[in-house]
Design a protein around this motif. Structure first.
Motif, mmCIF file in Angstrom:
data_model
loop_
_atom_site.group_PDB
_atom_site.id
_atom_site.type_symbol
_atom_site.label_atom_id
_atom_site.label_comp_id
_atom_site.label_asym_id
_atom_site.label_seq_id
_atom_site.Cartn_x
_atom_site.Cartn_y
_atom_site.Cartn_z
ATOM 1 N N GLN A 1 -2.920 10.089 9.190
ATOM 2 C CA GLN A 1 -3.427 11.444 9.352
ATOM 3 C C GLN A 1 -3.243 12.228 8.067
ATOM 4 O O GLN A 1 -2.176 12.182 7.451
ATOM 5 N N ALA B 1 -0.771 17.338 3.821
ATOM 6 C CA ALA B 1 0.336 16.627 4.443
ATOM 7 C C ALA B 1 -0.167 15.300 4.980
ATOM 8 O O ALA B 1 -1.151 15.256 5.726
ATOM 9 N N SER C 1 0.630 11.631 6.950
ATOM 10 C CA SER C 1 1.508 10.911 7.861
ATOM 11 C C SER C 1 1.043 9.454 7.939
ATOM 12 O O SER C 1 -0.047 9.111 7.497
ATOM 13 N N GLY C 2 1.872 8.626 8.508
ATOM 14 C CA GLY C 2 1.539 7.215 8.542
ATOM 15 C C GLY C 2 1.864 6.557 7.222
ATOM 16 O O GLY C 2 2.619 7.096 6.414
ATOM 17 N N SER C 3 1.265 5.452 6.964
ATOM 18 C CA SER C 3 1.606 4.664 5.791
ATOM 19 C C SER C 3 0.796 5.032 4.559
ATOM 20 O O SER C 3 0.985 4.457 3.496
ATOM 21 N N LYS D 1 8.244 14.703 0.777
ATOM 22 C CA LYS D 1 7.602 15.439 1.862
ATOM 23 C C LYS D 1 6.241 14.861 2.237
ATOM 24 O O LYS D 1 5.535 15.435 3.070
ATOM 25 N N ASN D 2 5.868 13.765 1.583
ATOM 26 C CA ASN D 2 4.554 13.163 1.836
ATOM 27 C C ASN D 2 3.441 14.195 1.707
ATOM 28 O O ASN D 2 2.532 14.266 2.549
ATOM 29 N N THR D 3 3.512 15.003 0.666
ATOM 30 C CA THR D 3 2.558 16.088 0.483
ATOM 31 C C THR D 3 2.013 16.065 -0.940
ATOM 32 O O THR D 3 2.756 15.836 -1.891
#
Length: 115
Positions: A3, A23, A25-27, A75-77
């Protein structure tokens, strides 16, 4: 489940600034290169900027010197700081990997620059 959620768009006057955020999510964020893309009405989607996990960046000529891409791996951002905006920057902005993941596109965030 991958996502991508973009935010930070809006309406701004020419010469103004906006900061976009994405942002992930996931891999997907573990993939080395992330990018910001944009699509203006009636035009094809184009790659605006990319950044590796190590922080190396590339920019389209049309935004070089005005836009700055960055990422926070904790933060995967991924971010896009946009300065000195022009009406021709008006588009929906998306983030994705580079090369893009065709099933990963988010909803994008609208940036409108008035003259």
């Amino acid at each position: 489940q991958v996502q991508l959620v973009e935010s930070g768009g809006g309406l701004v006057q020419a010469g103004g600034s906006l900061r976009l955020a994405c942002a992930a999510s996931g891999s997907i964020f573990s993939i080395n290169v992330m990018g910001w893309y944009r699509q203006a009405p009636g035009k094809q989607r184009e790659l605006v900027a990319t950044i590796t996990r190590a922080g190396s960046t590339t920019y389209a000529d049309s935004v070089k010197g005005r836009f700055t891409i960055s990422r926070d791996n904790t933060k995967n951002t991924v971010y896009l700081q946009m300065n000195s905006l022009k009406p021709e920057d008006t588009a929906v902005y998306y983030c994705n990997t580079s090369p893009f993941c065709s099933w990963c596109w988010g909803q994008g965030t609208q940036v409108t620059v008035s003259s």
